[in-house]
Design an enzyme around this catalytic site. Structure first.
Site, PDB file in Angstrom:
ATOM      1  N   CYS A  12       0.792  -1.277   0.059  1.00 33.45           N
ATOM      2  CA  CYS A  12      -0.113   0.076   0.120  1.00 33.45           C
ATOM      3  C   CYS A  12       0.837   1.190   0.070  1.00 33.45           C
ATOM      4  CB  CYS A  12      -1.057   0.063   1.133  1.00 33.45           C
ATOM      5  SG  CYS A  12      -2.089  -1.413   1.453  1.00 33.45           S
ATOM      6  N   ILE A  75      11.399   2.445  12.682  1.00 30.83           N
ATOM      7  CA  ILE A  75      10.767   3.241  13.667  1.00 30.83           C
ATOM      8  C   ILE A  75      10.473   2.877  15.071  1.00 30.83           C
ATOM      9  CG2 ILE A  75       9.477   4.431  11.984  1.00 30.83           C
ATOM     10  CD1 ILE A  75       6.947   3.002  13.159  1.00 30.83           C
ATOM     11  N   SER A 179      -6.661 -12.048  15.323  1.00 38.62           N
ATOM     12  CA  SER A 179      -5.238 -12.611  15.620  1.00 38.62           C
ATOM     13  C   SER A 179      -4.523 -11.707  16.561  1.00 38.62           C
ATOM     14  CB  SER A 179      -4.647 -12.689  14.060  1.00 38.62           C
ATOM     15  OG  SER A 179      -4.485 -11.293  13.545  1.00 38.62           O
ATOM     16  N   TYR A 181      -1.858 -10.253  15.370  1.00 35.40           N
ATOM     17  CA  TYR A 181      -1.729  -9.174  14.433  1.00 35.40           C
ATOM     18  C   TYR A 181      -2.983  -8.039  14.599  1.00 35.40           C
ATOM     19  CZ  TYR A 181      -2.843  -6.161  10.394  1.00 35.40           C
ATOM     20  OH  TYR A 181      -3.376  -5.051   9.670  1.00 35.40           O
ATOM     21  N   HIS A 182      -4.152  -8.680  14.287  1.00 37.08           N
ATOM     22  CA  HIS A 182      -5.431  -7.806  14.648  1.00 37.08           C
ATOM     23  C   HIS A 182      -5.384  -7.066  15.905  1.00 37.08           C
ATOM     24  CE1 HIS A 182      -6.622 -10.046  10.712  1.00 37.08           C
ATOM     25  NE2 HIS A 182      -7.249  -8.859  10.642  1.00 37.08           N
ATOM     26  N   THR A 253      -8.585 -21.532  -2.791  1.00 43.03           N
ATOM     27  CA  THR A 253      -8.475 -22.199  -1.372  1.00 43.03           C
ATOM     28  C   THR A 253      -9.324 -21.491  -0.687  1.00 43.03           C
ATOM     29  OG1 THR A 253      -6.650 -20.448  -1.229  1.00 43.03           O
ATOM     30  CG2 THR A 253      -5.876 -22.628  -1.573  1.00 43.03           C
ATOM     31  N   VAL A 327      -9.431 -19.811  13.611  1.00 41.76           N
ATOM     32  CA  VAL A 327     -10.555 -19.819  14.392  1.00 41.76           C
ATOM     33  C   VAL A 327     -11.363 -18.525  14.221  1.00 41.76           C
ATOM     34  CG1 VAL A 327     -11.394 -19.991  16.706  1.00 41.76           C
ATOM     35  CG2 VAL A 327      -9.276 -21.174  15.965  1.00 41.76           C
TER      36      VAL A 327
END
Ligand code: NAD
Ligand code: USQ
Length: 383
Positions: A12, A75, A179, A181-182, A253, A327
């Site tokens: 991005c 950073i 997750s 990450y989230h 998938t 999950v």
């Protein structure tokens, strides 16, 4: 306006840097190039061959006459960060520079810790640097729609008004991320909100959905400016993966039942949304949240659309429902608001047959670079 793009070597961030530079913004990039290192660690590579960032930037300058400053560093290193900020003197900072894969964060303890330290500490450093020397700078931070999870009620843009025991308040929308990450994004949101409330900083959290596509006006100008396009089971995302799978004759998938519904947007809208946020800054002390997606799809519907488009092009596309490594709910209610960016002027590129055709053709062109061993998911949420 001087805009610093953190994570400007990524999917991005690269497209956004070129777009803003093309629009006349003075752009600087900070990137540690750690994503290239993670690819090496995983033995995975982008479908498209991405040149070293210095060569990409030189090509951009040769083609357009526009320079983009580059600061290579991490950073989470405060000294590096503050030095780069002083050299560049940004008026807005767009922060893409995080570990952004849910499966990567779920590999094991080390990857969960790496993800949360990298993301939370990086953002916290940025907040302290802004408080210290750039208190009027506008922070545009990439969050994620996945912060909300999949609640059984409508998802608002960041806040919800609740009446409880006869009293009423507008509060941050409840978060149920899926997750580590989230979760790191939720922690970031809380930290940024706090810095706005307590120090008066101004910030916009862009809760972005899953991005698809690869070409923008700028990245399509020359092969050296090509953007990355991930297809592997760790960094590849749903629609991009399905198009690449279809192009090489690999069964799509779909994880589990395929009713998982998410917000999606074209990368050409990502870059425009960021510009809209910069051009309409948050007020001092304001923590503003925009939901950044243009359409909702279930992964099963996306697979069916790719199968249709591929069949029309003469490809033999089959859909495979494989055991879900995550999950998550596989059939659920999902309705999220996204009116803020639209009301500020976003004109979406909706998913169309022509976009699917162009992605399929793009994937076909680079199919020789696909390593089929990288396609199936190897990271399980349960282990
Ligand atoms: P990416 O991995 O392609 O790019 C991230 C870039 O940040 C990489 O170039 C990496 O080297 C850099 N980076 C990471 N940690 C850093 C650090 N500590 N210091 C300096 N640089 C660092 O990811 P992307 O797909 O471009 O995503 C960008 C942002 O947008 C992420 O924050 C992600 O969470 C968010 N987002 C992405 C998507 C998507 O579908 N790709 C969707 C929603 C939100
Ligand atoms: N999925 C499949 N098959 C695949 C890949 C994914 O069925 O081959 C399913 C997943 O199980 C999930 C959904 O598709 O239900 C989305 O998965 P994804 O890998 O496309 O996206 P996700 O892990 O959510 O992460 C991506 C980006 C992340 C960003 C997020 C936006 O990697 O940086 O924050 O999209 S959102 O999903 O809105 O939170």
């Amino acid at each position: 306006m001087k805009v610093l793009v953190i994570g400007g070597d990524g999917y991005c961030g690269w497209a956004t840097s070129l777009y803003l530079s093309n629009k006349g913004y003075e752009v600087g990039i900070i990137d540690s190039l750690v994503r290239r290192h993670w690819d090496l660690e995983l033995g995975a590579d982008t479908l498209t061959p991405i040149a070293p960032i210095q060569r990409r930037l030189q090509r951009w300058k040769d083609l357009t006459g526009k320079s983009i400053d580059l600061f290579v560093g991490d950073i989470t290193n405060y000294e590096f960060l503050i030095k780069a900020l002083h050299q560049f003197q940004p008026e807005a900072i767009v922060h893409f520079g995080e570990q952004r894969s849910a499966p990567f964060s779920m590999i094991d303890r080390e990857h969960a810790v790496l993800t949360q330290v990298n993301n939370v500490v990086g953002t916290l450093n940025l907040l302290y640097a802004m408080r210290q020397d750039f208190p009027d700078c506008h922070l545009v931070k990439l969050g994620t729609m996945g912060e909300y999870g999949t609640p059984n009620i409508d998802i608002e843009e960041g806040y919800i008004t609740i009446e409880h025991n006869g009293r009423k308040d507008t509060l941050p929308y409840p978060k149920q991320p899926g997750s580590y990450y989230h979760l790191s994004k939720v922690h970031d949101s809380h930290n940024i909100h706090f810095a706005c409330r307590v120090w008066g900083l101004r910030a916009t959290d862009l809760n972005q959905g899953v991005v698809y596509g690869v070409l923008t006006e700028e990245t399509g100008m020359d092969e050296l400016l090509i953007n990355r396009l991930d297809y592997d089971g760790v960094f590849g995302t749903a629609l991009n993966r399905f198009c690449i799978q279809a192009a090489i004759g690999y069964p799509l998938t779909v994880y589990g039942k395929g009713g998982q519904t998410r917000g999606f947007l074209d990368i050409r809208d990502t870059v425009r949304c960021v510009e809209i946020a910069i051009a309409n800054p948050a007020d001092p002390g304001q923590f503003r949240v925009f939901n950044q997606f243009t359409e909702l799809f279930s992964v099963g519907d996306l697979a069916a659309m790719v199968q249709n488009a591929g069949t029309k092009m003469g490809l033999d596309v089959s859909v495979n429902h494989i055991d879900n490594p995550r999950v998550e709910l596989e059939q659920h209610y999902f309705y999220a608001k996204n009116t803020s960016l639209l009301s500020l002027g976003l004109e979406p590129h909706y998913l169309s047959d022509s976009l699917l055709d162009s992605l399929l053709n793009f994937a076909h062109k680079y199919q020789h670079r696909v390593d089929k061993n990288q396609i199936l998911p190897k990271v399980s949420w349960r282990r």
